[in-house]
Design a protein around this motif. Sequence first.
Motif, short mmCIF file in Angstrom:
data_model
loop_
_atom_site.label_atom_id
_atom_site.label_comp_id
_atom_site.label_asym_id
_atom_site.label_seq_id
_atom_site.Cartn_x
_atom_site.Cartn_y
_atom_site.Cartn_z
N GLN A 101 -10.44 -2.21 4.61
CA GLN A 101 -9.83 -3.34 5.18
C GLN A 101 -10.57 -4.57 5.32
O GLN A 101 -10.17 -5.13 4.41
CB GLN A 101 -8.71 -2.97 5.94
CG GLN A 101 -7.25 -1.62 5.91
CD GLN A 101 -7.18 -1.49 4.71
OE1 GLN A 101 -6.85 -2.71 3.74
NE2 GLN A 101 -7.07 -0.60 3.95
N PHE B 8 -0.35 -6.16 1.90
CA PHE B 8 -1.38 -5.38 3.11
C PHE B 8 0.00 -5.13 4.49
O PHE B 8 0.62 -6.68 4.28
CB PHE B 8 -2.57 -6.21 3.89
CG PHE B 8 -2.70 -5.80 4.69
CD1 PHE B 8 -4.03 -4.96 5.10
CD2 PHE B 8 -2.87 -6.47 5.46
CE1 PHE B 8 -4.51 -4.71 6.03
CE2 PHE B 8 -3.33 -6.03 6.88
CZ PHE B 8 -3.96 -5.21 7.23
N PRO B 9 -0.33 -4.27 5.02
CA PRO B 9 -0.82 -3.34 5.35
C PRO B 9 -0.54 -1.95 4.98
O PRO B 9 -0.52 -1.09 5.21
CB PRO B 9 -1.46 -2.82 6.55
CG PRO B 9 0.24 -3.64 7.45
CD PRO B 9 0.55 -4.88 6.21
#
Length: 288
Positions: free
Chosen positions: A202, A35-36
């Motif tokens: 997310q 991530f991200p």
Amino acid sequence: MTTIHHRYATVRGQRLFYREAGPPAAPAVVLLHGFPTSSFMFRNLIPLLADRFHVIAPDHLGFGLSDAPPVDEFDYTFDALADLTAELLEQLGVSRFALYVHDYGAPLGWRLALADPAAVTAIISQNGNGYETGFTEDFWKPVRAYWQDQTPQTEAAIRQALTLEVTRWQYLHGVPDESLVDPDTWYHDFALLSRPGNDLVQLRLFADYAGNLPLYPKLHTYLRDSGVPLLAVWGRNDEIFRPEGALAFTDDSPRAEICLLDGGHFLLESHLDAAAGTIRSFLERTLT
């Protein structure tokens, strides 16, 4: 120049993007991003491995150039993302492979290894956590609060991770010479994070991350029982997963190789040559 193919495959009705390079008959190395970001984080590493190895780097669903269905159409969990990765590799005819895991890629890789231990020929963890001791307290405090109670207040705190400021911080924190890090990295990631509905994707994964911790004892047993070759190459200044997380691998894999470099979370952006040399040497000794 190394030829890198940029491809798509449909898995369970979802279109997954992946980068592929190297001889198909060579030992396979699967790169799992965190991530991200996306497989974009491996754009410079792939050419340094592809002369000797068959390299595959997918974008997880909801990341990069892969599909990102809304949360009411797909149940985003680490189990589900690992299952998609496993089916992608099956489609590609890759049944044995070395794993390179970073950040979110680590719990996906651990699931692949636990589901099919014989498939994994080696593990490289680049700031990919597998131990409680690897968590830094300050960074994970709001995440743990969100695990415990998902309220507007805890959500507001966790949403800071979706901002341009924090995305930039992840790339630059702990890097002695920030001029080495290409700003395209954080603008690229932020643009994809900012797609309509991706914030909810997310948030769902932030909440589900709590389910990764119960996997750790199973991972440790797997490392002890399998004796799989393991390299932890880590940015020692990482404020997300601290270097104690790298050193902890030797608790269950006594022959694990540990390489701590003077960088941060996205080590390949500032220390590509040093990291790639260590990675390549490890793979050549263990796979060829």
